[in-house]
Motif scaffolding. Structure first.
Motif, PDB file in Angstrom:
ATOM      1  N   LEU A   1      -1.894  -2.286   3.780  1.00  0.00           N
ATOM      2  CA  LEU A   1      -3.108  -3.203   3.866  1.00  0.00           C
ATOM      3  C   LEU A   1      -2.705  -4.498   4.557  1.00  0.00           C
ATOM      4  O   LEU A   1      -1.935  -4.736   4.747  1.00  0.00           O
ATOM      5  N   ILE A   2      -3.812  -4.524   5.609  1.00  0.00           N
ATOM      6  CA  ILE A   2      -3.735  -5.774   6.583  1.00  0.00           C
ATOM      7  C   ILE A   2      -4.588  -6.995   5.595  1.00  0.00           C
ATOM      8  O   ILE A   2      -5.752  -6.794   5.219  1.00  0.00           O
ATOM      9  N   VAL A   3      -3.704  -7.880   5.373  1.00  0.00           N
ATOM     10  CA  VAL A   3      -4.171  -8.913   4.537  1.00  0.00           C
ATOM     11  C   VAL A   3      -5.450  -9.430   4.810  1.00  0.00           C
ATOM     12  O   VAL A   3      -6.422  -9.522   4.113  1.00  0.00           O
ATOM     13  N   HIS A   4      -5.823  -9.667   6.110  1.00  0.00           N
ATOM     14  CA  HIS A   4      -7.108 -10.334   6.568  1.00  0.00           C
ATOM     15  C   HIS A   4      -8.127  -9.068   6.348  1.00  0.00           C
ATOM     16  O   HIS A   4      -9.380  -9.623   6.644  1.00  0.00           O
ATOM     17  N   ALA A   5      -7.971  -8.204   6.327  1.00  0.00           N
ATOM     18  CA  ALA A   5      -9.116  -7.056   6.168  1.00  0.00           C
ATOM     19  C   ALA A   5      -9.099  -6.160   4.959  1.00  0.00           C
ATOM     20  O   ALA A   5      -9.619  -5.166   5.039  1.00  0.00           O
ATOM     21  N   THR A   6      -8.354  -6.644   3.964  1.00  0.00           N
ATOM     22  CA  THR A   6      -8.228  -6.088   2.718  1.00  0.00           C
ATOM     23  C   THR A   6      -9.571  -5.563   2.130  1.00  0.00           C
ATOM     24  O   THR A   6      -9.593  -4.301   1.901  1.00  0.00           O
ATOM     25  N   LYS A   7     -10.319  -6.210   1.926  1.00  0.00           N
ATOM     26  CA  LYS A   7     -11.738  -6.061   1.273  1.00  0.00           C
ATOM     27  C   LYS A   7     -12.462  -4.881   2.091  1.00  0.00           C
ATOM     28  O   LYS A   7     -12.792  -3.951   1.705  1.00  0.00           O
ATOM     29  N   GLN A   8     -12.559  -5.079   3.391  1.00  0.00           N
ATOM     30  CA  GLN A   8     -13.204  -4.133   4.299  1.00  0.00           C
ATOM     31  C   GLN A   8     -12.500  -2.562   4.208  1.00  0.00           C
ATOM     32  O   GLN A   8     -13.359  -1.507   4.046  1.00  0.00           O
ATOM     33  N   ILE A   9     -11.223  -2.639   4.081  1.00  0.00           N
ATOM     34  CA  ILE A   9     -10.487  -1.472   3.924  1.00  0.00           C
ATOM     35  C   ILE A   9     -10.805  -0.705   2.663  1.00  0.00           C
ATOM     36  O   ILE A   9     -11.004   0.494   2.822  1.00  0.00           O
ATOM     37  N   LEU A  10     -10.331  -1.674   1.586  1.00  0.00           N
ATOM     38  CA  LEU A  10     -10.800  -0.889   0.153  1.00  0.00           C
ATOM     39  C   LEU A  10     -12.153  -0.316   0.176  1.00  0.00           C
ATOM     40  O   LEU A  10     -12.383   0.515  -0.547  1.00  0.00           O
TER      41      LEU A  10
ATOM     42  N   GLY B   1       4.791  -3.793   0.063  1.00  0.00           N
ATOM     43  CA  GLY B   1       5.451  -2.606   0.806  1.00  0.00           C
ATOM     44  C   GLY B   1       7.035  -2.683   1.025  1.00  0.00           C
ATOM     45  O   GLY B   1       7.519  -3.612   0.187  1.00  0.00           O
ATOM     46  N   PRO B   2       7.802  -1.705   1.545  1.00  0.00           N
ATOM     47  CA  PRO B   2       9.112  -1.557   1.710  1.00  0.00           C
ATOM     48  C   PRO B   2       9.805  -2.794   2.145  1.00  0.00           C
ATOM     49  O   PRO B   2      10.841  -3.111   1.801  1.00  0.00           O
ATOM     50  N   ASP B   3       9.046  -3.362   3.173  1.00  0.00           N
ATOM     51  CA  ASP B   3       9.612  -4.567   3.691  1.00  0.00           C
ATOM     52  C   ASP B   3       9.509  -6.049   2.917  1.00  0.00           C
ATOM     53  O   ASP B   3       9.851  -6.816   3.104  1.00  0.00           O
ATOM     54  N   GLY B   4       8.820  -5.677   1.668  1.00  0.00           N
ATOM     55  CA  GLY B   4       8.538  -6.729   0.607  1.00  0.00           C
ATOM     56  C   GLY B   4       7.438  -7.835   1.102  1.00  0.00           C
ATOM     57  O   GLY B   4       7.091  -8.638   0.079  1.00  0.00           O
ATOM     58  N   THR B   5       6.812  -7.487   1.988  1.00  0.00           N
ATOM     59  CA  THR B   5       5.434  -8.512   2.314  1.00  0.00           C
ATOM     60  C   THR B   5       4.275  -7.759   2.265  1.00  0.00           C
ATOM     61  O   THR B   5       3.496  -8.177   1.676  1.00  0.00           O
ATOM     62  N   ASN B   6       4.102  -6.883   3.419  1.00  0.00           N
ATOM     63  CA  ASN B   6       2.855  -6.075   3.497  1.00  0.00           C
ATOM     64  C   ASN B   6       2.452  -5.516   2.283  1.00  0.00           C
ATOM     65  O   ASN B   6       3.171  -4.398   2.026  1.00  0.00           O
ATOM     66  N   PRO B   7       1.205  -5.635   1.590  1.00  0.00           N
ATOM     67  CA  PRO B   7       1.064  -4.751   0.459  1.00  0.00           C
ATOM     68  C   PRO B   7       0.741  -3.297   0.740  1.00  0.00           C
ATOM     69  O   PRO B   7       0.297  -2.906   1.953  1.00  0.00           O
ATOM     70  N   VAL B   8       0.794  -2.524  -0.188  1.00  0.00           N
ATOM     71  CA  VAL B   8       0.495  -0.926  -0.160  1.00  0.00           C
ATOM     72  C   VAL B   8      -0.436  -0.560  -1.176  1.00  0.00           C
ATOM     73  O   VAL B   8      -0.041  -1.044  -2.325  1.00  0.00           O
TER      74      VAL B   8
END
Length: 56
Positions: free
Chosen positions: A15-24, A40-47
């Motif tokens: 997920l791209i944080v600034h576009a989460t709603k549109q993506i989902l 996510g695996p890097d601990g920051t970007n959500p999956v």
């Protein structure tokens, strides 16, 4: 199709944080249901983990 024999397909989606709603919203329009969101695996970007019934 009953709940006992529903077959599912799954997807993972970074997920791209600034576009989460549109993506989902887009994935929801395609029949996907959000199951959970975890870091996510890097601990920051959500999956997002999604599922939908498989076509018969």
């Amino acid at each position: 199709m009953t709940a006992e024999n529903t077959r599912w397909e799954y997807a993972t989606l970074p997920l791209i944080v600034h576009a989460t709603k549109q993506i989902l919203d887009q994935w929801g329009e395609d029949g996907w249901e959000l199951v959970t969101v975890i870091p996510g695996p890097d601990g920051t970007n959500p999956v997002a983990y999604l599922k939908r019934p498989k076509a018969a």
